[in-house]
Write a protein that holds these residues in place. Sequence first.
Motif, mmCIF file in Angstrom:
data_model
loop_
_atom_site.group_PDB
_atom_site.id
_atom_site.type_symbol
_atom_site.label_atom_id
_atom_site.label_comp_id
_atom_site.label_asym_id
_atom_site.label_seq_id
_atom_site.Cartn_x
_atom_site.Cartn_y
_atom_site.Cartn_z
ATOM 1 N N LEU A 184 -6.169 5.978 5.792
ATOM 2 C CA LEU A 184 -5.448 4.712 5.708
ATOM 3 C C LEU A 184 -5.910 3.909 4.500
ATOM 4 O O LEU A 184 -5.085 3.300 3.792
ATOM 5 C CB LEU A 184 -5.665 3.912 6.993
ATOM 6 C CG LEU A 184 -4.986 2.544 7.075
ATOM 7 C CD1 LEU A 184 -3.475 2.678 6.891
ATOM 8 C CD2 LEU A 184 -5.295 1.868 8.408
ATOM 9 N N GLY A 185 -7.219 3.913 4.245
ATOM 10 C CA GLY A 185 -7.729 3.201 3.079
ATOM 11 C C GLY A 185 -7.165 3.732 1.779
ATOM 12 O O GLY A 185 -6.767 2.957 0.898
ATOM 13 N N VAL A 186 -7.114 5.056 1.643
ATOM 14 C CA VAL A 186 -6.533 5.665 0.440
ATOM 15 C C VAL A 186 -5.059 5.293 0.309
ATOM 16 O O VAL A 186 -4.572 4.957 -0.779
ATOM 17 C CB VAL A 186 -6.711 7.198 0.481
ATOM 18 C CG1 VAL A 186 -5.899 7.860 -0.632
ATOM 19 C CG2 VAL A 186 -8.181 7.565 0.340
ATOM 20 N N THR A 187 -4.334 5.334 1.430
ATOM 21 C CA THR A 187 -2.913 4.977 1.408
ATOM 22 C C THR A 187 -2.713 3.541 0.933
ATOM 23 O O THR A 187 -1.840 3.257 0.113
ATOM 24 C CB THR A 187 -2.299 5.141 2.812
ATOM 25 O OG1 THR A 187 -2.471 6.481 3.257
ATOM 26 C CG2 THR A 187 -0.805 4.814 2.789
ATOM 27 N N VAL A 188 -3.543 2.633 1.434
ATOM 28 C CA VAL A 188 -3.415 1.224 1.064
ATOM 29 C C VAL A 188 -3.743 1.015 -0.409
ATOM 30 O O VAL A 188 -3.013 0.334 -1.134
ATOM 31 C CB VAL A 188 -4.326 0.351 1.948
ATOM 32 C CG1 VAL A 188 -4.320 -1.096 1.458
ATOM 33 C CG2 VAL A 188 -3.871 0.411 3.397
ATOM 34 N N VAL A 189 -4.847 1.613 -0.875
ATOM 35 C CA VAL A 189 -5.262 1.421 -2.264
ATOM 36 C C VAL A 189 -4.229 2.013 -3.225
ATOM 37 O O VAL A 189 -3.811 1.358 -4.193
ATOM 38 C CB VAL A 189 -6.646 2.049 -2.505
ATOM 39 C CG1 VAL A 189 -6.981 2.059 -3.994
ATOM 40 C CG2 VAL A 189 -7.714 1.279 -1.735
ATOM 41 N N VAL A 190 -3.821 3.241 -2.978
ATOM 42 C CA VAL A 190 -2.828 3.886 -3.850
ATOM 43 C C VAL A 190 -1.515 3.107 -3.822
ATOM 44 O O VAL A 190 -0.868 2.901 -4.850
ATOM 45 C CB VAL A 190 -2.597 5.347 -3.431
ATOM 46 C CG1 VAL A 190 -1.457 5.967 -4.225
ATOM 47 C CG2 VAL A 190 -3.874 6.155 -3.640
ATOM 48 N N GLY A 191 -1.115 2.657 -2.627
ATOM 49 C CA GLY A 191 0.118 1.887 -2.517
ATOM 50 C C GLY A 191 0.054 0.585 -3.284
ATOM 51 O O GLY A 191 1.030 0.189 -3.932
ATOM 52 N N SER A 192 -1.090 -0.107 -3.245
ATOM 53 C CA SER A 192 -1.218 -1.383 -3.957
ATOM 54 C C SER A 192 -1.184 -1.177 -5.465
ATOM 55 O O SER A 192 -0.740 -2.065 -6.201
ATOM 56 C CB SER A 192 -2.512 -2.080 -3.553
ATOM 57 O OG SER A 192 -3.649 -1.347 -3.981
ATOM 58 N N VAL A 193 -1.631 -0.016 -5.934
ATOM 59 C CA VAL A 193 -1.597 0.279 -7.365
ATOM 60 C C VAL A 193 -0.207 0.725 -7.799
ATOM 61 O O VAL A 193 0.293 0.332 -8.862
ATOM 62 C CB VAL A 193 -2.633 1.365 -7.720
ATOM 63 C CG1 VAL A 193 -2.479 1.809 -9.170
ATOM 64 C CG2 VAL A 193 -4.041 0.851 -7.462
ATOM 65 N N ALA A 194 0.429 1.535 -6.950
ATOM 66 C CA ALA A 194 1.715 2.128 -7.335
ATOM 67 C C ALA A 194 2.892 1.186 -7.163
ATOM 68 O O ALA A 194 3.913 1.338 -7.835
ATOM 69 C CB ALA A 194 1.962 3.401 -6.504
ATOM 70 N N VAL A 195 2.779 0.178 -6.273
ATOM 71 C CA VAL A 195 3.921 -0.685 -5.995
ATOM 72 C C VAL A 195 4.306 -1.483 -7.234
ATOM 73 O O VAL A 195 3.461 -1.915 -8.015
ATOM 74 C CB VAL A 195 3.602 -1.636 -4.816
ATOM 75 C CG1 VAL A 195 2.553 -2.655 -5.198
ATOM 76 C CG2 VAL A 195 4.872 -2.332 -4.338
ATOM 77 N N SER A 196 5.585 -1.647 -7.412
ATOM 78 C CA SER A 196 6.090 -2.384 -8.569
ATOM 79 C C SER A 196 5.711 -3.854 -8.469
ATOM 80 O O SER A 196 5.654 -4.437 -7.391
ATOM 81 C CB SER A 196 7.616 -2.244 -8.649
ATOM 82 O OG SER A 196 8.155 -3.183 -9.554
#
Length: 343
Positions: A78-90
Amino acid sequence: MLDVLGVLGVLIAVALWWSAYLLLFREDHRRVRTGFALLLAVHASASLIAVLVFWGHPLGQLLLLVTGALGLIGALALGVTVVVGSVAVSRWESGLLGRLSSGLGGIALLVSPGAVVALAGTGTALGLGTAIAAGTVAGHLGLAYLVFLGATVPYQLFPPHRESTGIVILGSVLFDGRVPPLLRSRLDRAVAERERLLGLGIDPLLVPSGGKGDEHNPAESEAMASYLIEVAGVPADRVHAETESRTTEENLILSHRILDAAGHSGPYIITTSRYHTFRAALLARGLGFADEVIGGPTATSYLPTATLREFVITMAYRLRWVLATVPVTAALAVLLIRLLAPA
């Protein structure tokens, strides 16, 4: 003798939980409980391996350690998902503050295991209490995330092949009145499903669903209908746009009314993005529809953000159960910390 009985008991648990999971999945895989059953089946299987590898160790301790390991895996995932998502989101989808807070939350999950060990190692009442609180939050979120993945990923991997005379396509946001790639993948999936049904001698009615139009932009479904007719080559008389809905629930209800009024009878096939299929299926089931949901592909860069959003919304649907099981996770956290840091 006790070790043999322990192995036998865990073997029985493995057989029972895998049987329960397969039965639940076959009966109706549009339920969160399938993910819970899969998690228990994986737990039993991992426990069996642990018992065989660490022969002679107390069974209770091994079961507790396996539970902690699963919670750790879930929290890190979940932590990886959140971090990657916060970086990748426009930056257009989330401002700097939103991305920063999301990223910090993900980092907190990633460092939580080390923080719990360090706090528990202080041996103070404050340190132990904080360790238990942090371990409970991280472990509960981690286990909930594994339950979510256990329910949604198999649903995505094994899409149903049902015969139906109606296909509902769920809408999404237009860009300058045009169909963006995310929405196009839903429409292309519906066209592919139509081709499959045509091969079976069924000519389904396609219902693109979605309102939200204004004086400058058409309704989502009108742009979707234009794509189906002008680009995908679907005959105009086989497309009926639903233009009034504002939510996914309204998509389903109003599209059902259109299909029913046209002389069709459910269950119908719903197409959306692959990451959204399970939640759409949950909604359909909650409305009393026997529809199945299939999905088109999603860009890899958008997948972490979409997965996180689906996790939060899906768990909100089952918030009562999420909160009710917190004491269980807290008790497990206390036992695990006492086992690993007895001082």
